[in-house]
Scaffold this active site. Structure first.
Site, PDB file in Angstrom:
ATOM      1  N   GLY A   1       0.763  -1.248   0.000  1.00 22.98           N
ATOM      2  CA  GLY A   1       0.000   0.000   0.000  1.00 22.98           C
ATOM      3  C   GLY A   1       0.786   1.284   0.000  1.00 22.98           C
TER       4      GLY A   1
ATOM      5  N   GLU B   1       4.114  -6.442   1.737  1.00 20.59           N
ATOM      6  CA  GLU B   1       3.632  -6.887   0.418  1.00 20.59           C
ATOM      7  C   GLU B   1       3.542  -5.710  -0.548  1.00 20.59           C
ATOM      8  OE1 GLU B   1      -0.227  -8.371   1.426  1.00 20.59           O
ATOM      9  OE2 GLU B   1       0.536  -9.873   2.807  1.00 20.59           O
ATOM     10  N   PRO B   2       4.643  -5.039  -0.830  1.00 24.05           N
ATOM     11  CA  PRO B   2       4.550  -3.881  -1.719  1.00 24.05           C
ATOM     12  C   PRO B   2       4.442  -4.305  -3.182  1.00 24.05           C
ATOM     13  CG  PRO B   2       6.826  -4.256  -1.127  1.00 24.05           C
ATOM     14  CD  PRO B   2       6.021  -5.296  -0.392  1.00 24.05           C
ATOM     15  N   GLY B   3       3.574  -3.628  -3.914  1.00 23.64           N
ATOM     16  CA  GLY B   3       3.506  -3.833  -5.355  1.00 23.64           C
ATOM     17  C   GLY B   3       3.948  -2.547  -6.020  1.00 23.64           C
ATOM     18  N   ARG B   4       3.061  -1.533  -5.936  1.00 23.44           N
ATOM     19  CA  ARG B   4       3.294  -0.252  -6.603  1.00 23.44           C
ATOM     20  C   ARG B   4       4.639   0.372  -6.220  1.00 23.44           C
ATOM     21  NH1 ARG B   4      -1.307   2.905  -7.816  1.00 23.44           N
ATOM     22  NH2 ARG B   4      -2.333   1.720  -6.192  1.00 23.44           N
TER      23      ARG B   4
ATOM     24  N   ARG C   1      -5.974   3.128 -15.707  1.00 21.28           N
ATOM     25  CA  ARG C   1      -6.029   3.833 -14.420  1.00 21.28           C
ATOM     26  C   ARG C   1      -6.707   5.219 -14.508  1.00 21.28           C
ATOM     27  NH1 ARG C   1      -2.565   5.212 -11.404  1.00 21.28           N
ATOM     28  NH2 ARG C   1      -3.469   4.407  -9.498  1.00 21.28           N
TER      29      ARG C   1
ATOM     30  N   CYS D   1     -13.499   3.742 -28.466  1.00 22.90           N
ATOM     31  CA  CYS D   1     -14.796   4.413 -28.627  1.00 22.90           C
ATOM     32  C   CYS D   1     -15.507   4.606 -27.296  1.00 22.90           C
ATOM     33  CB  CYS D   1     -15.661   3.607 -29.580  1.00 22.90           C
ATOM     34  SG  CYS D   1     -14.807   3.346 -31.117  1.00 22.90           S
ATOM     35  N   GLU D   2     -14.927   5.375 -26.422  1.00 21.64           N
ATOM     36  CA  GLU D   2     -15.552   5.733 -25.140  1.00 21.64           C
ATOM     37  C   GLU D   2     -15.026   7.105 -24.749  1.00 21.64           C
ATOM     38  OE1 GLU D   2     -16.524   3.437 -22.060  1.00 21.64           O
ATOM     39  OE2 GLU D   2     -16.283   1.498 -23.028  1.00 21.64           O
TER      40      GLU D   2
ATOM     41  N   TYR E   1       0.127  -1.749 -12.120  1.00 19.67           N
ATOM     42  CA  TYR E   1      -1.273  -1.750 -12.505  1.00 19.67           C
ATOM     43  C   TYR E   1      -1.475  -1.108 -13.879  1.00 19.67           C
ATOM     44  CZ  TYR E   1      -1.359  -2.800  -7.567  1.00 19.67           C
ATOM     45  OH  TYR E   1      -1.113  -3.376  -6.344  1.00 19.67           O
TER      46      TYR E   1
HETATM   47  N1  LLP Z   1      -1.450  -6.972  -0.476  1.00 16.63           N
HETATM   48  C1  LLP Z   1      -2.770  -7.103  -0.719  1.00 16.63           C
HETATM   49  C2  LLP Z   1      -3.547  -8.044   0.095  1.00 16.63           C
HETATM   50  C3  LLP Z   1      -3.397  -6.327  -1.713  1.00 16.63           C
HETATM   51  O1  LLP Z   1      -4.704  -6.439  -1.927  1.00 16.63           O
HETATM   52  C4  LLP Z   1      -2.613  -5.407  -2.474  1.00 16.63           C
HETATM   53  C5  LLP Z   1      -3.231  -4.594  -3.529  1.00 16.63           C
HETATM   54  C6  LLP Z   1      -1.226  -5.341  -2.210  1.00 16.63           C
HETATM   55  C7  LLP Z   1      -0.682  -6.124  -1.207  1.00 16.63           C
HETATM   56  C8  LLP Z   1      -0.318  -4.425  -2.966  1.00 16.63           C
HETATM   57  O2  LLP Z   1      -0.683  -3.081  -2.821  1.00 16.63           O
HETATM   58  P1  LLP Z   1       0.308  -1.941  -3.334  1.00 16.63           P
HETATM   59  O3  LLP Z   1       1.587  -2.039  -2.531  1.00 16.63           O
HETATM   60  O4  LLP Z   1       0.579  -2.154  -4.782  1.00 16.63           O
HETATM   61  O5  LLP Z   1      -0.420  -0.689  -3.088  1.00 16.63           O
HETATM   62  N2  LLP Z   1      -5.402  -1.316  -9.468  1.00 16.63           N
HETATM   63  C9  LLP Z   1      -5.234  -0.347  -8.423  1.00 16.63           C
HETATM   64  C10 LLP Z   1      -4.546  -0.919  -7.203  1.00 16.63           C
HETATM   65  C11 LLP Z   1      -5.233  -2.135  -6.623  1.00 16.63           C
HETATM   66  C12 LLP Z   1      -4.523  -2.701  -5.404  1.00 16.63           C
HETATM   67  C13 LLP Z   1      -5.133  -3.963  -4.951  1.00 16.63           C
HETATM   68  N3  LLP Z   1      -4.469  -4.616  -3.835  1.00 16.63           N
HETATM   69  C14 LLP Z   1      -4.496   0.857  -8.988  1.00 16.63           C
HETATM   70  O6  LLP Z   1      -4.194   0.887 -10.172  1.00 16.63           O
HETATM   71  O7  LLP Z   1      -4.262   1.830  -8.267  1.00 16.63           O
END
Ligand code: LLP
Length: 433
Positions: free
Chosen positions: A238, A288-291, A327, A358-359, A387
């Site tokens: 997050g 659990e970082p993604g972004r 996004r 077309c939107e 994402y």
């Molecule tokens: N852990 C869990 C349980 C999650 O549901 C998520 C993201 C993460 C970790 C990773 O979160 P992050 O570090 O990336 O913020 N599509 C959306 C974001 C959806 C996130 C869903 N869950 C966007 O483009 O902003």
């Protein structure tokens, strides 16, 4: 920090001129910087160094096999939400024993697959899910390691679609119900309780919500630890990144260590707020970082196909669409957009940068101050590494874009652009026609 910057008037990713990438692979194309991803991983590992910790990259943010391999080779674990993600991690050489399996609706097939491979933990979202996993594990004569996902009911101050840790969301078990849910889990014959998990939302740009959630949960975690063999506490992902003025935040040529940060609040702020209370718990900490790892490490290259004036409005229609990067359409999210060839034009004017789909929701920027744009100009849509491609679709029968990875002065295709044949592959003519 990230490694996108102008050199000799052209936008570079690490040591690679992005004009060359577009000439070689066409547009739209996602381009990722391996150096940026590894830099973010190193910085986060450094900030958490005083904790026994594991970074489990949230695969959903960007699941290209080369990105997963880069992170697996650097020692990361993975947070997965489907059997498909687990399959990808494996194909990239990742270790299932470093995978946590999250998600509110795991299918029996996915549960079986994860049990057979031996994932580190199933993060459980409900008692009914607990029952399914117990039953499937029993039938296979296996034991399922689990953590329950707690919903700490804090407001992460982010977009409502990506806020997950408040009472109204479908995620997790309310704190009041958590002790009873653990009691029920302990009664199951094929379940091993090994952890506690939470995740309060995504693109969170301040440390306080994380700290508040940990503060609320810590006494409960301590209590649970005294009763069950809890080994880990996962605090989810997050952490937010910079979307506005994303280019400036990169701080120049990548081999100069300016000590800059690309997260919207610094890694230091984050660590200062969370490490002391976590250390006291004396548990293994998972994040659990993604972004945070991949967001600022990617751009989407697109070319201006037409300039259109309609009344007082001006549009630049580019060859990427909402199907490539959804996004802005979905969350009204802001992505900085810059010309790949630097322009020093004094004349800035407001323009909508839109795709060919077309939107009316097919836009990347509305009324954006931009230097004079022309047909054929190459643009970089910044901060598109998370994402972006993963949410792309074939809407309007548009092909999925290509993806390129840069490392130092080298670049390589890591996913080829789909062909028109790919679009219809898998479709079968109904025998009843
Ligand atoms: N852990 C869990 C349980 C999650 O549901 C998520 C993201 C993460 C970790 C990773 O979160 P992050 O570090 O990336 O913020 N599509 C959306 C974001 C959806 C996130 C869903 N869950 C966007 O483009 O902003």
């Amino acid at each position: 920090m990230h490694f996108f910057y102008y050199l000799h008037g052209k936008l570079h990713c690490e040591d690679v001129d992005l004009v060359r990438v577009a000439e070689k692979f066409g547009t739209p194309t996602y381009v990722y910087s391996a150096g940026t991803i590894l830099d973010h991983l190193t910085r986060l590992n450094g900030a958490l160094a005083t904790l026994d910790h594991l970074i489990c990259y949230a695969v959903k943010a960007n699941s290209n096999r080369s990105i997963l391999k880069l992170l697996a080779d650097a020692g990361a674990g993975f947070d997965i939400v489907s059997g498909g993600e687990l399959f990808r991690v494996l194909a990239a050489g990742g270790d299932p024993a470093k995978c946590t399996f999250a998600g509110v609706g795991k299918s029996p097939e996915e549960i079986e697959y994860a049990l057979e491979l031996g994932v580190y933990s199933f993060n459980i979202e409900s008692e009914s899910e607990l029952e399914h996993i117990d039953r499937i594990a029993g039938a296979k004569n296996l034991r399922a390691p689990i953590a329950l996902r707690a919903n700490p009911d804090v407001d992460p101050h982010t977009h409502e679609y990506i806020s997950t840790g408040s009472r109204e969301n479908k995620f997790g078990v309310a704190l009041g119900q958590l002790p009873a849910a653990y009691e029920r889990a302990a009664e199951k014959r094929n379940i091993d309780i090994i952890g506690v998990q939470m995740h309060i939302g995504s693109q969170i740009t301040e440390a306080a919500p994380f700290a508040n959630a940990i503060k609320k949960l810590a006494p409960i975690v301590r209590e649970l630890k005294s009763k069950y063999p809890i080994k880990f506490f996962s605090i989810g992902g997050g952490m937010g990144i910079i979307y506005r003025r994303a280019l400036e935040s990169g701080l120049g040529k990548w081999w100069h260590d300016h000590g800059g940060e690309t997260s919207a609040f610094s890694i230091r702020d984050y660590a200062d707020a969370i490490v002391p209370p976590l250390r006291e718990l004396n548990l293994r900490i998972l994040v659990e970082p993604g972004r945070f790892l991949v967001g600022n490490a990617g751009v989407l290259l697109a070319r201006v196909s037409c300039i259109k004036k309609s009344g007082a409005k001006k549009f630049a229609i580019v060859d990427a669409g909402m199907n490539d990067l959804i996004r802005p359409a979905l969350y009204h999210s802001y992505h900085e957009i810059v010309p790949v060839k630097e322009t020093r034009s004094e004349r800035e004017s407001k323009i909508d940068i839109v795709g060919p789909v077309c939107e009316s929701g097919d836009f990347f920027a509305l009324d954006r101050e931009m230097p004079e744009l022309h047909e054929g100009d190459l643009l970089a849509i910044m901060s598109a590494g998370a994402y972006g491609f993963v949410m792309a679709s074939n809407y309007n029968s548009r092909r999925l874009p290509s993806e390129v990875l840069v490392r130092g002065d080298k670049f390589a295709l890591i996913r080829q652009r789909q062909t028109w044949e790919d679009l219809a592959s898998g479709e079968v003519e109904a025998s009843l026609l």
